[in-house]
Design a protein around this motif. Sequence first.
Motif, PDB file in Angstrom:
ATOM      1  N   LEU A 147     -66.432  23.501  -8.468  1.00 26.39           N
ATOM      2  CA  LEU A 147     -66.565  25.061  -8.223  1.00 26.39           C
ATOM      3  C   LEU A 147     -67.970  25.535  -8.370  1.00 26.39           C
ATOM      4  O   LEU A 147     -68.591  25.178  -9.375  1.00 26.39           O
ATOM      5  N   ALA A 148     -68.647  26.120  -7.356  1.00 25.23           N
ATOM      6  CA  ALA A 148     -70.006  26.657  -7.475  1.00 25.23           C
ATOM      7  C   ALA A 148     -70.161  27.714  -8.541  1.00 25.23           C
ATOM      8  O   ALA A 148     -71.152  27.973  -9.265  1.00 25.23           O
ATOM      9  N   ASN A 149     -68.965  28.432  -8.781  1.00 25.53           N
ATOM     10  CA  ASN A 149     -68.865  29.704  -9.613  1.00 25.53           C
ATOM     11  C   ASN A 149     -68.068  29.495 -10.965  1.00 25.53           C
ATOM     12  O   ASN A 149     -67.912  30.521 -11.575  1.00 25.53           O
ATOM     13  N   LEU A 150     -67.934  28.093 -11.195  1.00 21.99           N
ATOM     14  CA  LEU A 150     -67.368  28.014 -12.652  1.00 21.99           C
ATOM     15  C   LEU A 150     -68.516  28.374 -13.835  1.00 21.99           C
ATOM     16  O   LEU A 150     -69.598  28.176 -13.614  1.00 21.99           O
ATOM     17  N   PRO A 151     -67.565  29.209 -14.755  1.00 17.67           N
ATOM     18  CA  PRO A 151     -68.526  29.725 -15.806  1.00 17.67           C
ATOM     19  C   PRO A 151     -69.317  28.433 -16.437  1.00 17.67           C
ATOM     20  O   PRO A 151     -68.700  27.296 -16.643  1.00 17.67           O
ATOM     21  N   ASP A 152     -70.376  28.801 -17.176  1.00 17.88           N
ATOM     22  CA  ASP A 152     -71.111  28.027 -17.967  1.00 17.88           C
ATOM     23  C   ASP A 152     -70.153  27.357 -19.144  1.00 17.88           C
ATOM     24  O   ASP A 152     -70.524  26.354 -19.873  1.00 17.88           O
ATOM     25  N   SER A 153     -69.174  28.282 -19.875  1.00 19.20           N
ATOM     26  CA  SER A 153     -68.743  28.133 -21.034  1.00 19.20           C
ATOM     27  C   SER A 153     -66.940  28.150 -20.440  1.00 19.20           C
ATOM     28  O   SER A 153     -66.441  29.287 -20.148  1.00 19.20           O
ATOM     29  N   VAL A 154     -66.244  27.129 -20.439  1.00 16.65           N
ATOM     30  CA  VAL A 154     -64.932  26.999 -20.069  1.00 16.65           C
ATOM     31  C   VAL A 154     -64.239  26.534 -21.347  1.00 16.65           C
ATOM     32  O   VAL A 154     -64.427  25.148 -21.717  1.00 16.65           O
ATOM     33  N   GLU A 155     -63.114  26.835 -21.795  1.00 17.71           N
ATOM     34  CA  GLU A 155     -62.384  26.452 -22.917  1.00 17.71           C
ATOM     35  C   GLU A 155     -61.022  27.022 -23.097  1.00 17.71           C
ATOM     36  O   GLU A 155     -60.684  28.026 -23.061  1.00 17.71           O
ATOM     37  N   PHE A 156     -59.961  25.918 -22.854  1.00 16.41           N
ATOM     38  CA  PHE A 156     -58.652  26.044 -22.910  1.00 16.41           C
ATOM     39  C   PHE A 156     -58.070  25.287 -24.047  1.00 16.41           C
ATOM     40  O   PHE A 156     -58.017  23.895 -23.947  1.00 16.41           O
ATOM     41  N   ARG A 157     -57.253  25.776 -24.788  1.00 16.64           N
ATOM     42  CA  ARG A 157     -56.385  24.788 -25.719  1.00 16.64           C
ATOM     43  C   ARG A 157     -54.785  25.371 -25.895  1.00 16.64           C
ATOM     44  O   ARG A 157     -54.632  26.517 -25.542  1.00 16.64           O
ATOM     45  N   GLY A 158     -53.928  24.334 -25.847  1.00 13.02           N
ATOM     46  CA  GLY A 158     -52.701  24.758 -26.099  1.00 13.02           C
ATOM     47  C   GLY A 158     -51.934  23.277 -26.606  1.00 13.02           C
ATOM     48  O   GLY A 158     -52.551  22.492 -26.954  1.00 13.02           O
ATOM     49  N   PHE A 159     -50.622  23.137 -25.853  1.00  9.62           N
ATOM     50  CA  PHE A 159     -49.884  22.051 -26.256  1.00  9.62           C
ATOM     51  C   PHE A 159     -48.848  21.869 -25.119  1.00  9.62           C
ATOM     52  O   PHE A 159     -48.723  22.749 -24.210  1.00  9.62           O
ATOM     53  N   VAL A 160     -48.375  20.725 -25.005  1.00 15.14           N
ATOM     54  CA  VAL A 160     -47.806  20.015 -23.734  1.00 15.14           C
ATOM     55  C   VAL A 160     -46.154  19.653 -24.181  1.00 15.14           C
ATOM     56  O   VAL A 160     -46.299  19.197 -25.186  1.00 15.14           O
ATOM     57  N   GLU A 161     -45.358  20.267 -23.442  1.00 12.34           N
ATOM     58  CA  GLU A 161     -43.851  19.881 -23.742  1.00 12.34           C
ATOM     59  C   GLU A 161     -43.371  18.967 -22.610  1.00 12.34           C
ATOM     60  O   GLU A 161     -43.907  19.150 -21.167  1.00 12.34           O
ATOM     61  N   ILE A 162     -42.131  18.079 -22.596  1.00 11.90           N
ATOM     62  CA  ILE A 162     -41.714  17.257 -21.447  1.00 11.90           C
ATOM     63  C   ILE A 162     -40.235  17.475 -21.755  1.00 11.90           C
ATOM     64  O   ILE A 162     -39.631  17.549 -22.708  1.00 11.90           O
ATOM     65  N   GLU A 163     -39.750  17.133 -20.436  1.00 11.86           N
ATOM     66  CA  GLU A 163     -38.185  17.063 -20.313  1.00 11.86           C
ATOM     67  C   GLU A 163     -37.723  16.401 -19.040  1.00 11.86           C
ATOM     68  O   GLU A 163     -38.693  16.338 -18.278  1.00 11.86           O
ATOM     69  N   ILE A 164     -36.669  15.674 -19.079  1.00 10.03           N
ATOM     70  CA  ILE A 164     -36.318  14.996 -17.895  1.00 10.03           C
ATOM     71  C   ILE A 164     -35.307  15.957 -17.210  1.00 10.03           C
ATOM     72  O   ILE A 164     -34.173  16.600 -17.736  1.00 10.03           O
ATOM     73  N   THR A 165     -35.473  16.264 -15.771  1.00 13.01           N
ATOM     74  CA  THR A 165     -34.477  17.044 -14.952  1.00 13.01           C
ATOM     75  C   THR A 165     -33.728  16.374 -14.174  1.00 13.01           C
ATOM     76  O   THR A 165     -32.746  16.879 -13.620  1.00 13.01           O
ATOM     77  N   THR A 166     -33.678  14.747 -14.180  1.00 10.08           N
ATOM     78  CA  THR A 166     -32.997  14.135 -13.372  1.00 10.08           C
ATOM     79  C   THR A 166     -31.621  13.948 -14.222  1.00 10.08           C
ATOM     80  O   THR A 166     -31.528  13.805 -15.198  1.00 10.08           O
ATOM     81  N   ARG A 167     -30.474  14.472 -13.074  1.00 11.66           N
ATOM     82  CA  ARG A 167     -29.202  14.438 -13.894  1.00 11.66           C
ATOM     83  C   ARG A 167     -28.487  13.113 -13.829  1.00 11.66           C
ATOM     84  O   ARG A 167     -28.314  12.495 -12.740  1.00 11.66           O
ATOM     85  N   THR A 168     -28.049  12.645 -14.822  1.00  7.05           N
ATOM     86  CA  THR A 168     -27.265  11.406 -14.948  1.00  7.05           C
ATOM     87  C   THR A 168     -26.028  11.715 -15.904  1.00  7.05           C
ATOM     88  O   THR A 168     -25.494  12.536 -15.931  1.00  7.05           O
ATOM     89  N   PHE A 169     -25.730  10.437 -16.334  1.00  5.58           N
ATOM     90  CA  PHE A 169     -24.512  10.595 -17.210  1.00  5.58           C
ATOM     91  C   PHE A 169     -24.540  11.219 -18.364  1.00  5.58           C
ATOM     92  O   PHE A 169     -25.980  11.170 -19.194  1.00  5.58           O
ATOM     93  N   GLN A 170     -23.777  12.023 -19.196  1.00  5.38           N
ATOM     94  CA  GLN A 170     -23.925  12.935 -20.327  1.00  5.38           C
ATOM     95  C   GLN A 170     -24.194  12.178 -21.419  1.00  5.38           C
ATOM     96  O   GLN A 170     -23.393  10.870 -21.561  1.00  5.38           O
TER      97      GLN A 170
END
Length: 314
Positions: A147-170
């Motif tokens: 991006l030509a208009n990307l700021p000179d200072s970009v900073e994002f922090r956080g955390f990631v979660e995961i789950e399975i959405t495929t339905r299989t046997f209980q």
Amino acid sequence: MRAKTRGLSSTTYIASVHSWQRSADGSCQLTVWNPTIMLVSTFELLFKATTPANPPLVRVPGAARGILQGYFLTIANTSTTTLTFLLTFNATTPALNLAQTVQATDVTGGNSFGDLTPTADPNRFTLSVRVPGRDTALVILQPDVTLANLPDSVEFRGFVEIEITTRTFQGQTFDVLLTPEHRGTFLPNNFSFVPPPLPVANNNGRDFDQLIVALPTATGSALFRLPSPVRDLKPLIDNTNPIPFPGRPLPSLPEVLPGPVPPGPVPPIAGAGTDPELRATLARLQDGLSLMARTIDSLAGESAGGDSFVSPEP
């Protein structure tokens, strides 16, 4: 869990992901799938100088070099089942800005670019990743330096979660290997992403360095035992008030029928012979009850033969 009903039930069950199923004893159940979410790791996206560019630090050579850092997550599906994973990126201060980031997924050897999907929570964004059995995917999230208009200072922090959405046997679980990393590139001072007219000459003396850091996972291991979505029943409406009879009160009925009703004509209801509106209404009710009885007999015959049905997904 299974809800067993005779006649009309006072409780209605519904969910965003569900299916109807009929058991051998004639009862019906509504299956609700509740995915189980697990924490993966933290993440940090950077496009900024490594140190503040104030006068005391400017005199230190290379102290204010820039860095481009992204989040890389390798997902290895060790099972033989094709699984769909839902990743959720959480960032609050500040929230992720999709206009300043780029996301890429690589399963077959080529990057597939896209954006994260916003949710009702402005601090949460999701990404669905489909990984075939015994295969591996790479998920990348980083500042979009194109991006030509990307700021000179970009900073994002956080955390990631995961789950399975495929339905299989209980109760079925799947062994998945997750490897989160930060990969960064240190940039020369006053570096510009604009292609120079003479790349070879202008790149002379530029100093690029790479940084790869393995991030600790929430389990302390690369092995995640992810469960398939759990089946459950959840009430939506508790219909405690009876449905009003059109223009007239509904005659009260016993909570439990005294027993099998012997075959024969239905006793007349007082006033049905002299009130045309009531007579027509009772005739429609009789037709509806007859249709319900035939439907129940038909379903009972199918159930005795071992058949079952599942309604289409909404």
